[in-house]
Design a protein around this motif. Sequence first.
Motif, short mmCIF file in Angstrom:
data_model
loop_
_atom_site.label_atom_id
_atom_site.label_comp_id
_atom_site.label_asym_id
_atom_site.label_seq_id
_atom_site.Cartn_x
_atom_site.Cartn_y
_atom_site.Cartn_z
N SER A 7 3.74 3.68 -8.71
CA SER A 7 2.45 3.23 -8.05
C SER A 7 2.47 2.19 -7.12
O SER A 7 1.44 1.94 -6.78
CB SER A 7 1.37 3.50 -8.79
OG SER A 7 1.47 2.44 -9.88
N ALA A 8 3.51 1.23 -7.16
CA ALA A 8 3.42 -0.05 -6.55
C ALA A 8 3.08 0.15 -4.97
O ALA A 8 3.39 0.84 -4.37
CB ALA A 8 4.68 -0.63 -6.65
N ASN A 9 2.28 -0.74 -4.61
CA ASN A 9 1.89 -0.73 -3.03
C ASN A 9 2.53 -1.95 -2.37
O ASN A 9 1.84 -2.89 -2.43
CB ASN A 9 0.42 -0.99 -2.97
CG ASN A 9 -0.14 -0.63 -1.75
OD1 ASN A 9 0.62 -0.96 -0.63
ND2 ASN A 9 -1.44 0.09 -1.49
N ALA A 10 3.61 -1.43 -1.57
CA ALA A 10 4.23 -2.85 -0.85
C ALA A 10 3.52 -3.59 0.16
O ALA A 10 3.36 -4.55 0.51
CB ALA A 10 5.58 -2.55 -0.25
N THR A 11 2.62 -2.64 0.85
CA THR A 11 1.84 -3.06 1.81
C THR A 11 0.64 -4.13 1.22
O THR A 11 0.37 -5.27 1.77
CB THR A 11 0.95 -2.02 2.66
OG1 THR A 11 2.14 -1.24 3.24
CG2 THR A 11 0.26 -2.63 3.93
N ALA A 12 -0.06 -3.73 0.33
CA ALA A 12 -1.18 -4.68 -0.47
C ALA A 12 -0.16 -5.85 -0.59
O ALA A 12 -1.12 -6.90 -0.80
CB ALA A 12 -1.71 -3.74 -1.39
#
Length: 388
Positions: A170-175
């Motif tokens: 669920s990691a969000n690279a953009t954020a």
Amino acid sequence: MKLKRIVAFGAAVGVALAGAGMASAANADPISDGYSIVGSDTLQDAVSALANGTNITGPSVKVSGNGKSLASWDAFTLGVAGGVGSIQTKAFGPVFDRPNGSGAGRNALIASVGGASGTAFTFNNVNVKDQVDFARSSSVGGTTGTLLTYVPFGQDAIGYAFKVGAATGSANATAATDAINDLSKDQLSSIYSATSSSSASAVLAGTGYTLKPLGLQSSSGTWTTFLGKIGLSTTTLGSAVDTRSNSIPENDGRVLTPASNEIQIIPLSVANYIGQSNGASRINTFSGVSVGAISGVAAFTGTAPNLTPSTSYYNSADWGRTVYIVVPTAKITPDNAAFDSGVAALVNTSSTTSLTYWGGSGSPTTTKAVKAKFGFSAPTGTVLTRNN
């Protein structure tokens, strides 16, 4: 800015055709029958270009001190474990430890002239008398004494680079990228004083990413300057900072090796990043690496290979810094028995072809034009004298 009471202004520095003088491969060291310079990684590519000869501005530009060549030794070398190893600067001279940064470069120069007493010639247990003529330095040493003169080479700025690992789950690279791209001075201070991974990673909360701050080897002027600018020192550095046993070279993007769901961050010289990204330097190590905009202020403008420094960022008290060519004061003082007209020529700030020129001429034949290609701008600092 002129060295009116120190440098003999009649001395000239040569501009020669490419191919003349001494040149070396990126992973090889010269041995000089002229002058030698060691020290800071931040300045090494620009200084090496001027020493070896370059046509990056169109015309061929190569410095010399009244006809004597200048040879430059990198702070680290390719193909050697740890990147350091040993060097020999003069024909038939001793082999000694490579000075791998500003502090080590200045120490080698001090030993070369025997220190303030004129008798202490030892650098890392080797007698290096007369083996080093100049040091490259991205920081200033002590505050007293007149043994050394620091002559501004140009203006640089401190920043930070980062690399984002692959996102899984669920990691969000953009954020995470948005969060790390716009840090404040206070946030950088908190990151580099953190004693746990969780506290260092607080700026990435909610993104599924952790943050690993990296620190540079202790002789690095960029490292000590960065810590000072965020209000820290090596004694207040947090235990969450990974220095890899004091082995991380500065300005090498390849040391950023984040795992999945991890971001790694490291301080850097903005000028060095620009020089590499623009193709001026011999190698570009920053592929896939980004530079943060501290408090939303970008350190440079444009796109590679045409990046240019942001004047307001470079000249700010928060992040700007002047970098220097360091020379024994006696060698540039005309009435001193140790005076050397070639050494004086190489740091003559009024000469368009010295290492330290930032005068009015915008000609591509000047060293000023070459240094601009490597990401440096006109210095705000002045000539200084110190004992170390």
